[in-house]
Design an enzyme around this catalytic site. Structure first.
Site, PDB file in Angstrom:
ATOM      1  N   TYR A 188     -69.941  23.528  -1.358  1.00 54.74           N
ATOM      2  CA  TYR A 188     -69.696  23.412  -2.795  1.00 54.74           C
ATOM      3  C   TYR A 188     -70.566  22.319  -3.395  1.00 54.74           C
ATOM      4  CZ  TYR A 188     -66.855  19.259  -1.750  1.00 54.74           C
ATOM      5  OH  TYR A 188     -66.430  18.020  -1.337  1.00 54.74           O
ATOM      6  N   CYS A 189     -70.730  22.388  -4.725  1.00 54.73           N
ATOM      7  CA  CYS A 189     -71.465  21.371  -5.476  1.00 54.73           C
ATOM      8  C   CYS A 189     -70.891  21.345  -6.893  1.00 54.73           C
ATOM      9  CB  CYS A 189     -72.960  21.651  -5.476  1.00 54.73           C
ATOM     10  SG  CYS A 189     -73.406  23.274  -6.154  1.00 54.73           S
ATOM     11  N   THR A 190     -71.543  20.659  -7.804  1.00 55.75           N
ATOM     12  CA  THR A 190     -70.978  20.466  -9.139  1.00 55.75           C
ATOM     13  C   THR A 190     -70.793  21.776  -9.895  1.00 55.75           C
ATOM     14  OG1 THR A 190     -72.067  18.310  -9.239  1.00 55.75           O
ATOM     15  CG2 THR A 190     -71.215  19.198 -11.305  1.00 55.75           C
ATOM     16  N   GLY A 192     -72.685  24.858  -8.879  1.00 51.47           N
ATOM     17  CA  GLY A 192     -73.037  26.015  -8.071  1.00 51.47           C
ATOM     18  C   GLY A 192     -74.494  26.142  -7.694  1.00 51.47           C
ATOM     19  N   ILE A 217     -67.500  22.944  -8.557  1.00 50.50           N
ATOM     20  CA  ILE A 217     -66.320  22.109  -8.809  1.00 50.50           C
ATOM     21  C   ILE A 217     -65.842  22.269 -10.246  1.00 50.50           C
ATOM     22  CG2 ILE A 217     -65.422  19.745  -8.781  1.00 50.50           C
ATOM     23  CD1 ILE A 217     -67.857  19.112  -6.884  1.00 50.50           C
TER      24      ILE A 217
END
Length: 314
Positions: A188-190, A192, A217
């Protein structure tokens, strides 16, 4: 001459709409698209940063609902961006000082030329299904963000690579052979975009079951209630809000304008904190020359504030 920007007080502005977007697509005309896109944003009072490259578009913009709608309509009218998706949140004040459309080699810099997210990526997981995946003991959860971002929030049980930049992520993977010990990888990241490249890279490295959180997220915090959430802390964002929490409410973090690290309210109370000059993270590496230069900048910011203006270096 110091650049200033006259800005209405936040209470006079109401809420601004913030749109985070990216789209991987073959985009050979990206350089010639820069000028027209900048003009549309400027004409509609939209500010932020948009990156253009051969591989697509990435960025975050803010403005009135009408302004953002016009820019998004302009983008999706382009044949390359018909499938463009975006994520929305709100800001009480304009979170950007100006509009920048920049040309780049990559829209998110990983430095691995052999991967193409248009061809191969991991399996998308909707926010509503994410908790079940990361709670599975057969799943290894990896945060692909940088250390200053992970410092203020993580998914429960996630591995934090503690990278300084996204360019370091491929070497981190290559140097950690134990990542193959579990059959499932969840990333995951901020918003996508980093996971598009990270999952493509993991697939190239031989990992078979690779998943990533659709919308990142931000989409999870928007859709999943706090009482059901497996997210701990706040999510760092790249604008003047600094962080957001569940429901995409603005967080309590501020930014050290000397080192760009996020600060908690407790950090601000530290004797090492001097606004715009140093903080708990950077005080030990600042020379007296650095401090005096930053103090002068703070004086200019204070003068601009008294005049009802915003200093572009703030």
């Amino acid at each position: 001459m110091t650049d200033m920007l006259t800005t209405p007080r936040p209470e006079a502005q109401g809420q601004f709409l913030v749109a985070a977007l990216y789209h991987f697509v073959a985009f050979p005309r990206f350089a010639e698209f820069r000028g027209p896109l900048q003009a549309v944003c400027d004409a509609n009072g939209v500010k932020g940063t948009l990156l253009l490259a051969h591989e697509g578009i990435n960025g975050t913009i803010a403005g009135t609902e009408a302004g953002i709608a016009t820019v998004l309509a302009y983008l999706t009218a382009q044949p390359e961006f018909t499938g463009l998706e975006h994520k929305e949140s709100r800001a009480a004040a304009m979170p950007f000082l100006r509009m920048k459309v920049r040309l780049k080699k990559e829209i998110v810099t990983m430095g691995v030329e052999t991967i193409d997210p248009n061809q191969v990526v991991g399996t998308y997981v909707e926010p509503k299904d994410w908790n079940a995946l990361i709670a599975d003991p057969e799943t290894l959860v990896i945060d692909t963000r940088n250390d200053y971002e992970t410092a203020i929030g993580l998914f429960r049980g996630a591995v934090d690579p503690q990278t300084k930049t996204f360019r370091e992520f491929p070497d981190w993977v290559r140097n950690h052979t134990g990542l193959h010990n579990k059959p499932k990888i969840a990333m995951y990241c901020t918003g996508g975009i980093r996971c598009e490249k990270a999952t493509a890279f993991m697939k190239e490295q031989g990992f078979e079951e690779v998943y990533h959180l659709k919308g990142g997220i931000l989409k999870y915090l928007e859709q999943i209630p706090a009482e059901e959430s497996l997210w701990d802390g706040a999510c760092f964002v790249f604008d003047e809000r600094v962080s957001v929490t569940h429901g995409l409410a603005e967080g309590e973090h501020t930014l050290c304008h000397a080192c760009r690290q996020p600060l908690t309210p407790e950090d601000v109370l530290s004797p090492h904190h001097e606004e715009g000059v140093s903080c708990v993270h950077c005080h030990a590496v600042r020379t007296e020359e650095d401090r005096e230069r930053y103090r002068e900048r703070q004086r200019q910011i204070a003068l601009a504030k008294k005049r009802g203006e915003r200093h572009l270096g703030s």
